[in-house]
Design an enzyme around this catalytic site. Structure first.
Site, PDB file in Angstrom:
ATOM      1  N   LYS A  43      42.712  40.664  38.844  1.00 45.43           N
ATOM      2  CA  LYS A  43      42.694  41.802  39.768  1.00 45.43           C
ATOM      3  C   LYS A  43      41.878  42.973  39.217  1.00 45.43           C
ATOM      4  O   LYS A  43      41.095  43.576  39.914  1.00 45.43           O
ATOM      5  CB  LYS A  43      44.135  42.236  40.034  1.00 45.43           C
ATOM      6  N   TRP A  54      44.032  36.232  30.838  1.00 47.35           N
ATOM      7  CA  TRP A  54      42.793  35.824  31.500  1.00 47.35           C
ATOM      8  C   TRP A  54      41.813  35.637  30.351  1.00 47.35           C
ATOM      9  O   TRP A  54      41.389  36.606  29.718  1.00 47.35           O
ATOM     10  CB  TRP A  54      42.320  36.921  32.450  1.00 47.35           C
ATOM     11  N   GLU A  75      36.091  33.976  47.297  1.00 48.72           N
ATOM     12  CA  GLU A  75      36.991  34.158  46.151  1.00 48.72           C
ATOM     13  C   GLU A  75      38.330  33.462  46.312  1.00 48.72           C
ATOM     14  O   GLU A  75      38.914  33.038  45.321  1.00 48.72           O
ATOM     15  CB  GLU A  75      37.158  35.636  45.772  1.00 48.72           C
ATOM     16  N   LYS A  85      35.595  37.453  50.630  1.00 44.18           N
ATOM     17  CA  LYS A  85      36.990  36.994  50.769  1.00 44.18           C
ATOM     18  C   LYS A  85      37.026  35.466  50.802  1.00 44.18           C
ATOM     19  O   LYS A  85      37.839  34.852  50.122  1.00 44.18           O
ATOM     20  CB  LYS A  85      37.649  37.536  52.055  1.00 44.18           C
ATOM     21  N   ARG A 144      46.669  40.026  36.980  1.00 49.30           N
ATOM     22  CA  ARG A 144      45.673  40.433  35.979  1.00 49.30           C
ATOM     23  C   ARG A 144      45.133  39.252  35.185  1.00 49.30           C
ATOM     24  O   ARG A 144      44.197  39.394  34.399  1.00 49.30           O
ATOM     25  CB  ARG A 144      46.283  41.449  35.017  1.00 49.30           C
ATOM     26  N   GLU A 178      31.782  41.625  52.929  1.00 50.05           N
ATOM     27  CA  GLU A 178      33.181  41.596  52.509  1.00 50.05           C
ATOM     28  C   GLU A 178      33.873  40.326  53.025  1.00 50.05           C
ATOM     29  O   GLU A 178      34.656  39.707  52.312  1.00 50.05           O
ATOM     30  CB  GLU A 178      33.889  42.874  52.999  1.00 50.05           C
ATOM     31  N   ASN A 181      45.179  43.444  25.587  1.00 51.45           N
ATOM     32  CA  ASN A 181      44.286  43.328  26.742  1.00 51.45           C
ATOM     33  C   ASN A 181      43.004  44.063  26.375  1.00 51.45           C
ATOM     34  O   ASN A 181      43.057  45.218  25.970  1.00 51.45           O
ATOM     35  CB  ASN A 181      44.964  43.975  27.965  1.00 51.45           C
ATOM     36  N   GLY A 182      41.858  43.378  26.510  1.00 55.34           N
ATOM     37  CA  GLY A 182      40.586  44.011  26.168  1.00 55.34           C
ATOM     38  C   GLY A 182      39.769  43.067  25.308  1.00 55.34           C
ATOM     39  O   GLY A 182      40.019  41.855  25.273  1.00 55.34           O
ATOM     40  N   HIS A 215      13.765  34.584  57.493  1.00 56.09           N
ATOM     41  CA  HIS A 215      12.948  34.755  56.285  1.00 56.09           C
ATOM     42  C   HIS A 215      13.412  33.823  55.167  1.00 56.09           C
ATOM     43  O   HIS A 215      13.150  34.087  54.003  1.00 56.09           O
ATOM     44  CB  HIS A 215      12.955  36.217  55.846  1.00 56.09           C
ATOM     45  N   CYS A 223      44.078  40.470  31.705  1.00 54.20           N
ATOM     46  CA  CYS A 223      45.347  40.202  31.025  1.00 54.20           C
ATOM     47  C   CYS A 223      46.327  41.338  31.312  1.00 54.20           C
ATOM     48  O   CYS A 223      45.929  42.473  31.569  1.00 54.20           O
ATOM     49  CB  CYS A 223      45.234  40.115  29.500  1.00 54.20           C
TER      50      CYS A 223
END
Ligand code: AGP
Length: 608
Positions: free
Chosen positions: A603, A76, A487, A484, A29, A480, A102-103, A503, A2
Site C-alpha cells: 500500500k 514486502w 494491479e 485498477k 503494507r 486510473e 521497515n525501510g 498511431h 513492510c
C-alpha cells in the site's frame, strides 16, 4: 514497505494474539512473510515464516504466545527473497536481541562485512539483520542497551523504522525512525509502536507521529523520545484520531476494496464538510501569485494530479506541469521561489513524492500537500495542507482516496479560476452545487451499476489485455481504470488518449479485444464515436461509459454501455471512476484473486 508493530503491557497478556491482530491491519503494507518476537521469563521467543499472517498463525500459533513485551512484522521483500530465514524478526548471535525493520539499510553490505570479520554469524540475506548484530556489538558489559541502540543507529544509512527488544532490558521496546513512517500509540497501562495508525486503533486512538531522526523507547507506562541526543517533550504532540476501529475492519464485506468503493459517498461527504474554504482561498492566493505550478504524485495520486492539471490549465489558464514523482529531477532547474508544487499522496509517506517535495523545497518552491493521513511526513514538510477525509484505506488499490483527492483538487482549481475572474460567479456556484451532489450521485451509480459491472467482469475475467481510451478529462480516468485492472486482476491494460489509437496501439486489436471508452465531455463525443467505429471494424469488444443523454447513440454502436449522469465534465471524473473500480474488483474476484493483497504490491511505497 513492510509493517512493524511493538506492544509493551503491564501485565502478562496474550500478546502474540494482540500483535497478530495489529499486524493484520498492516498487511496491506506487505504480506509475503511475517513473524513475532516476545520476551517471556527472560528468554526470547521468535516465530516467523513465509506466507500470509492467517496461514502462519495456524502453523506457528502466534495466538498462543503470552508475555508483556513483543514486536511483530509483516514483510514486502526488498533484500532477500520471501523465505522463512528472511522473515523478520531477526536476532543477534546469542538470541538476546530481536529486531523488526521497515525501510532499506543502504550500507548494510559494508556493515555486514565488518561484523562478519569480528565473528558475527548471519542467518539471513536481509539488510535488517545487521541491526541486531550491531546492537550486540555495542553492548559491552555494564553498558546500557539504549546506548548500544543509539550507537548502532548512528552507523546506519538509508531509511528505517525500527522496533527492537532485548532480554537485557525486557520491559522496553526501542525504536528509531528515518524516512519510513512510525507512530507511537499511547494507551492506558500499555504503549505501542506501529508503522501506521490503523494498527493501534483497537487499543488506543491517541497517537504521536514520530519525526525523522527520533529514537527512544516505550515501556508500558513510559515514553522516551530523543533527537540529536537530547530528550524531546512529546505530551503536546499526542493527537486524538477520529478514525474508529470499525473503519479499519471489513464490516461484513468480503474485501476492504469493496467496502471502500461503497464508502465513497460517505468519504466524499465527509471531505466536503471538512473543507475549510479559508484554507482553500489562502492556497489559491499562493497559486495565483506563482509563475508556474507543478503537480506531482505516484500511481493513483498522479492520476488525480492529471485531473487537477486539466482543470487548472483549461479553466484558470495556469502554467501547469504534472509529473510522476520519481521523475522530479528533470524539472529541478526550472524551479524557484516563484514556483508552487502540489504534492498528492494519500498516505503522505510515499518516498518518491517525499523526495520530490524535498528537492523542490531546497529550491525555494512552496509546497501544498493533499493527503489523507494527518501529520504524515509529506503534509508535515509542506507549507500548506488540504486533508481528504476518506477514513483509513486498507485495500492496496486506492479507491475512496482517489475520488476525495479529485474532489479537493477540483474545488481548489475552480476557486482559483473564480478568484482570478476566469470563471463567472454563476458558473462557479453551479459547479460547486454539482460537487455537493456528488455523494448522492456516486451512491446511485453504485446502486444502479454494481450488477452490470459484475456481468462485465464475467467477460473480462478471461481476457489477457484491455485498452482504456478517453479524451480530455477522460484520459486520466482511463489511466486510473487501467491501473485498477492491472494491479488487482493482473490483466494487461493500457490507457491512452483515444486519438492516439491510429498511431500504433490499434495494431494489437483483434476479435473480442476489450476497449473501454470514457466519454465525459460533449466536445469530444463525435470524435470518440469515430474511435468506437474504428475498434468495431476490427471486431473489438467495445464498452462505453457515457452520459445518459448520449446513451442511445453509444448503445447502438457498442457491445456494452454504462450510463452516467448528465453532469458538467469538470465534475464528472469522480463518478466515472466508480464503475471502472467495480469492474476491476469483480474481475479480480472472479479470477480467484485477492484484490486487497495483489502480488508484489504494498500500500505505501517507502523505498525508492
Ligand atoms: C493505487 O491503487 C496504488 N496501489 C498506488 O499506485 C498508489 O496510488 C501510489 O503508490 C501512491 O500512493 P500515495 O497516494 O500513498 O502516495
Amino acid at each position: 514497505m513492510c509493517g512493524i508493530v511493538g506492544i509493551a503491557c503491564l501485565e502478562i497478556e496474550n500478546i502474540g494474539k494482540m500483535i497478530r491482530r495489529c499486524l493484520e491491519r498492516l498487511e496491506y503494507r506487505g504480506y509475503d512473510s511475517a513473524g513475532i518476537a516476545v520476551i517471556k521469563n527472560g528468554t526470547l521467543i521468535v516465530r516467523k515464516g513465509r506466507g500470509k499472517i492467517a496461514e502462519l498463525n495456524k502453523r506457528l500459533k502466534f495466538d498462543e504466545i503470552y508475555g508483556k513485551v513483543g514486536i511483530g512484522h509483516t514483510r514486502w521483500a526488498t533484500h532477500g527473497k520471501p523465505s522463512d530465514e528472511n522473515a523478520h524478526p531477526h536476532t543477534d548471535c546469542r538470541d538476546m536481541i530481536a529486531v523488526v525493520h521497515n525501510g532499506i539499510i543502504s550500507n548494510y553490505l559494508e556493515l555486514r562485512e565488518k561484523l562478519e570479520s569480528t565473528g558475527h554469524v548471519f542467518r539471513s540475506e536481509t539488510d535488517t539483520e545487521v541491526i541486531a548484530h550491531l546492537v550486540e556489538e555495542h553492548l559491552r558489559p555494564g553498558s546500557e542497551p539504549l546506548d548500544a541502540f543509539r550507537m548502532a543507529v548512528s552507523e546506519l544509512c538509508g531509511t528505517y523504522a525500527i522496533g527492537l527488544i532485548t532480554v537485557l532490558d525486557p520491559s522496553k521496546i526501542f525504536f528509531a525512525r528515518m524516512t519510513s513512517p512510525l507512530i507511537i500509540g499511547v494507551g492506558e497501562g500499555m504503549n505501542m509502536i506501529a508503522s501506521d495508525i490503523p494498527a493501534v486503533l483497537e487499543y488506543t486512538n491517541r497517537v504521536i507521529v514520530l519525526k525523522d531522526g527520533e529514537i527512544g523507547y516505550i515501556t508500558p507506562t513510559e515514553i522516551y523520545i530523543e533527537r540529536e541526543g537530547r530528550p524531546v517533550s512529546w505530551k503536546e504532540r499526542v493527537r486524538v484520531i477520529s478514525w474508529s476501529v470499525d473503519m479499519a475492519s471489513k464490516g461484513g464485506y468480503p474485501h476492504f476494496m469493496l467496502k471502500e468503493i461503497h464508502e465513497q459517498p460517505l468519504a466524499l461527504s465527509n471531505t466536503l464538510s471538512g473543507i475549510e474554504m479559508e484554507n482553500i482561498r489562502n492556497i489559491c492566493s499562493l497559486l495565483a501569485k506563482s509563475d508556474r505550478i507543478f503537480i506531482t504524485g505516484a500511481g493513483t495520486s498522479y492520476h488525480a494530479g492529471l485531473v487537477c492539471d486539466y482543470v487548472l490549465t483549461e479553466l484558470a489558464g495556469a502554467d501547469v506541469t504534472t509529473f510522476i514523482a520519481s521523475e522530479y529531477r528533470k524539472y529541478i532547474n526550472a524551479v524557484d521561489e516563484r514556483s508552487v508544487l502540489i504534492a498528492i499522496s494519500q498516505s503522505g509517506e510515499t518516498i518518491d513524492t517525499l523526495m520530490a517535495v524535498r528537492a523542490f523545497k531546497e529550491r525555494g518552491c512552496r509546497v501544498i500537500a493533499v493527503s489523507n493521513v494527518v501529520d504524515s511526513t509529506i503534509p508535515r514538510e509542506s507549507d500548506m495542507v488540504v486533508y481528504t477525509r476518506a477514513g483509513p484505506e486498507i485495500g492496496v488499490a486506492a479507491t475512496k482516496t482517489f475520488t476525495t483527492q479529485i474532489m479537493v483538487l477540483t474545488i481548489m482549481s475552480l476557486t482559483l479560476a473564480y478568484m482570478i475572474e476566469r470563471l463567472r460567479e454563476a458558473e462557479y456556484r453551479e459547479l460547486i452545487r454539482q460537487i455537493r451532489e456528488l455523494p448522492t450521485v456516486t451512491e446511485s451509480i453504485i446502486r444502479m451499476h454494481e450488477a452490470r459491472c459484475m456481468i462485465l467482469a464475467r467477460y473480462m475475467k478471461n481476457r489477457a489485455n484491455a485498452f482504456y481510451l478517453g479524451r480530455g478529462l477522460g484520459v486520466p480516468i482511463a489511466m486510473e481504470g487501467a491501473l485498477k485492472l492491472k494491479e488487482i486482476a493482473y490483466i494487461h491494460a493500457e490507457a491512452y488518449p483515444a486519438g492516439e489509437s491510429k498511431h500504433g496501439p490499434i495494431a494489437l486489436v483483434e476479435r473480442d479485444f476489450p476497449v473501454f471508452f470514457v466519454v465525459l465531455d460533449d466536445y469530444y463525443v463525435e470524435a470518440i464515436v469515430g474511435n468506437v467505429m474504428e475498434m468495431r471494424a476490427r471486431d473489438a469488444y467495445t464498452i462505453a461509459l457515457a452520459p445518459r443523454k448520449y446513451i442511445y447513440k453509444f448503445a447502438k454502436l457498442c457491445d456494452y454501455v454504462i450510463d452516467m449522469p448528465n453532469i458538467d465534465y469538470r465534475i464528472a471524473p469522480i463518478p466515472y471512476i466508480v464503475p471502472l473500480q467495480l469492474v476491476a474488483y469483480y474481475t479480480s474476484v472472479m479470477r480467484g484473486l485477492d484484490p486487497d493483497k495483489p502480488r508484489n504490491l504494498a500500500k505505501t511505497v517507502t523505498v525508492e
